[in-house]
Design a protein around this motif. Structure first.
Motif, short mmCIF file in Angstrom:
data_model
loop_
_atom_site.label_atom_id
_atom_site.label_comp_id
_atom_site.label_asym_id
_atom_site.label_seq_id
_atom_site.Cartn_x
_atom_site.Cartn_y
_atom_site.Cartn_z
N VAL A 299 35.17 44.82 32.83
CA VAL A 299 36.32 44.95 33.77
C VAL A 299 36.06 43.59 34.64
O VAL A 299 36.69 43.54 35.78
CB VAL A 299 35.85 45.90 35.12
CG1 VAL A 299 35.89 47.36 34.16
CG2 VAL A 299 34.38 45.80 35.57
N ASP A 300 35.80 42.42 34.06
CA ASP A 300 35.91 41.23 34.71
C ASP A 300 37.26 40.80 34.99
O ASP A 300 37.49 40.30 36.36
CB ASP A 300 35.47 40.00 33.73
CG ASP A 300 33.69 40.13 33.41
OD1 ASP A 300 33.17 41.09 34.23
OD2 ASP A 300 33.17 39.31 32.87
N SER A 301 38.41 41.07 34.25
CA SER A 301 39.60 40.67 34.77
C SER A 301 40.25 41.52 35.87
O SER A 301 40.82 41.00 36.61
CB SER A 301 40.74 40.76 33.39
OG SER A 301 40.63 41.93 32.99
N GLN A 302 39.84 42.65 35.96
CA GLN A 302 40.21 43.65 36.97
C GLN A 302 39.58 43.17 38.31
O GLN A 302 40.44 43.11 39.32
CB GLN A 302 39.73 44.92 36.74
CG GLN A 302 40.75 45.73 35.58
CD GLN A 302 39.90 45.73 34.12
OE1 GLN A 302 39.49 44.46 33.96
NE2 GLN A 302 40.29 46.61 33.44
N VAL A 303 38.22 42.67 38.48
CA VAL A 303 37.84 42.26 39.65
C VAL A 303 38.21 40.80 40.00
O VAL A 303 38.59 40.68 41.01
CB VAL A 303 36.39 41.89 39.21
CG1 VAL A 303 35.52 41.42 40.55
CG2 VAL A 303 35.57 43.35 38.92
N VAL A 304 38.52 40.07 39.09
CA VAL A 304 39.20 38.70 39.25
C VAL A 304 40.69 39.01 40.13
O VAL A 304 41.08 38.43 41.15
CB VAL A 304 39.66 37.92 38.05
CG1 VAL A 304 40.56 36.85 38.43
CG2 VAL A 304 38.36 37.51 37.64
N ARG A 305 41.43 40.00 39.61
CA ARG A 305 42.77 40.44 40.46
C ARG A 305 42.37 40.93 41.67
O ARG A 305 43.26 40.77 42.78
CB ARG A 305 43.51 41.30 39.22
CG ARG A 305 44.11 40.61 38.18
CD ARG A 305 45.22 41.51 37.53
NE ARG A 305 44.51 42.67 36.95
CZ ARG A 305 44.07 42.53 35.70
NH1 ARG A 305 44.13 41.25 34.95
NH2 ARG A 305 43.74 43.57 35.24
N LEU A 306 41.42 41.97 42.01
CA LEU A 306 41.13 42.57 43.16
C LEU A 306 40.63 41.43 44.12
O LEU A 306 41.25 41.41 45.39
CB LEU A 306 40.17 43.47 42.84
CG LEU A 306 40.56 44.72 42.38
CD1 LEU A 306 39.52 45.61 42.00
CD2 LEU A 306 41.63 45.45 43.10
N LYS A 307 40.18 40.34 43.87
CA LYS A 307 39.65 39.39 44.73
C LYS A 307 40.88 38.48 44.98
O LYS A 307 41.03 38.28 46.30
CB LYS A 307 38.77 38.16 43.93
CG LYS A 307 38.47 36.93 44.97
CD LYS A 307 37.28 36.24 44.10
CE LYS A 307 36.80 35.08 45.09
NZ LYS A 307 37.96 33.98 45.46
N ALA A 308 41.73 38.37 44.14
CA ALA A 308 42.99 37.64 44.35
C ALA A 308 44.03 38.37 45.30
O ALA A 308 44.84 37.80 45.97
CB ALA A 308 43.64 37.37 43.11
N SER A 309 43.72 39.67 45.27
CA SER A 309 44.62 40.65 46.31
C SER A 309 44.40 40.30 47.95
O SER A 309 44.93 40.77 48.62
CB SER A 309 44.39 42.07 45.91
OG SER A 309 43.25 42.38 46.44
N GLY A 310 43.06 39.51 48.19
CA GLY A 310 42.80 39.43 49.42
C GLY A 310 41.93 40.62 50.05
O GLY A 310 41.94 40.45 51.14
#
Length: 396
Positions: A207-218
């Motif tokens: 789920v690495d890519s999902q976590v990256v996107r969640l971090k980018a969401s702020g």
């Protein structure tokens, strides 16, 4: 003469057969568990239940009747669950089905059992569908529903982190969507605080890519609605990114052995979860009477068990609850009375539930456990917080 013989025969039948699965000397309880297959790790719950009923029988049984626990392997296959359930009902003539494991297996037999008036009692799943007495009056769950757990996390964040931006990682199946719904329902008008939602399928490697996107969401908060493998990955990836949100992992992914240690003890410091059961390895329960009884039971009846296995604790608690229901039945062991008594639990607390947690049911409330305590991970174990949170499941 014929009348006398019929009266004699009727007397013998009345003494030896009370109803399907309940005889003068025994109470037949049916169960299916994944003793093989992809979910075989869950079988320790069934083994604990079998051991607990042996202890009850050695103590004299239920009002003088022994529990005959008949447990078959369904290998976590719905088709096999149907086959084994029919065998238990039609060949073994069990009084009730008890704590069969898994949403798919129980879903496959729910209509069959309800059509025949067979109690499908204390289903081992948190799916909301197993607590709907209007539609399925013979089916009752035991553990908190996933929706109830989701509401608890919403209440916790509203009180302790008001206004925080929330990112959610969730498993794209009935479990994940059910817990997510409860969380959103609990947020009510504050649902716009959710700034990111990322789903994953269990077939995905990471789920690495999902976590990256969640971090980018702020997001300031990361809610993990995940199973063990993906919860550990999420904790690791957030740390790799240097992202330090307030993190919550769901109850089924709170295992120190199965999630926290694989992810890294240092990465788990300060994360939160909700629980309703005690950890027998935690020193805070060393002098607790219920924990002492639990450990004495394991020593005498299931010495090979791993007391750190939360499924062993779970099996003990749910077996203790069934014994309470059967005791409440007295000499009326009809299936209808079994369901009446299951829906009449009054502040019953098994040995291994947390202080303040009490099982309560009613004719319109088929969710026995609806209370949690929040916990924070500190050092090498979960520390119980003072607050007890109750969250009712809304059945639509």
């Amino acid at each position: 003469m014929l009348a006398t013989c019929l009266l004699w025969f009727g007397s013998i039948v009345a003494q030896s057969w009370l109803c399907g699965g309940a005889y003068a000397g025994e109470i037949k309880v049916g169960n299916i568990m994944p003793y093989s297959g992809p979910a075989s790790a869950y079988a320790s719950a069934g083994k604990t239940e079998a051991a607990y009923f042996r202890m009850i029988n050695d103590q004299g049984g239920i009002n003088g009747r022994a529990i005959t626990f008949i447990s078959y392997d369904d290998a976590y296959s719905p088709a096999k669950a149907v086959e084994q359930t029919r065998k238990l009902v039609e060949n073994d003539e069990v009084l009730l089905m008890f704590n069969a494991l898994g949403t798919p297996s129980n879903s496959a037999v729910q209509k069959y059992l309800n059509s025949r008036g067979i109690p499908q009692l204390f289903v081992a799943s948190g799916a909301t569908k197993f607590g709907n007495p209007k539609q399925f009056p013979w089916t009752m769950g035991w553990q908190p529903s996933y929706q109830s757990e989701g509401r608890v996390y919403a209440q916790f964040l509203e009180k302790n982190h008001p206004g925080a931006k929330i990112g959610i990682l969730f498993q794209n199946d009935d479990f994940g969507r059910d817990l997510l719904k409860g969380f959103k329902d609990g947020l009510r008008s504050n649902v716009d605080l959710i700034v990111g939602e990322e789903a994953y399928d269990v077939s995905e490697p990471t789920v690495d890519s999902q976590v990256v996107r969640l971090k980018a969401s702020g997001a300031d908060v990361l809610l993990n609605i995940t199973t063990a493998k993906f919860a550990a990955q999420s904790l690791k990836k957030a740390a790799d990114l240097g992202w330090r949100p307030v993190q919550i992992v769901d109850y089924i992914s709170s295992s120190v052995r199965g999630v926290i240690r694989p992810a890294g003890i240092d990465l788990a410091q300060g994360i939160f979860t909700a629980s309703y059961s005690k950890d027998p390895t935690d020193p805070q329960w060393r002098e607790d009477d219920g924990t002492k009884r639990f450990k004495a039971f394991l020593k005498a009846y299931y010495p090979e068990a791993n007391e750190a296995d939360s499924l062993v604790v779970y099996g003990y608690n749910v077996a203790q609850t069934l014994v309470q229901v059967l005791l409440q039945c007295g000499d009326d062991l009809s299936r209808a009375n079994v369901m009446r008594q299951a829906a009449n639990l009054k502040e019953f607390s098994p040995d291994m539930v947390m202080p303040g947690v009490a099982l309560k049911t009613a004719a319109d409330d088929y969710f026995p456990v609806e209370q949690f305590r929040m916990m924070r991970f500190e050092g090498e174990r979960w520390k119980m917080l003072d607050e007890l949170i109750e969250a009712k499941t809304q059945v639509e």
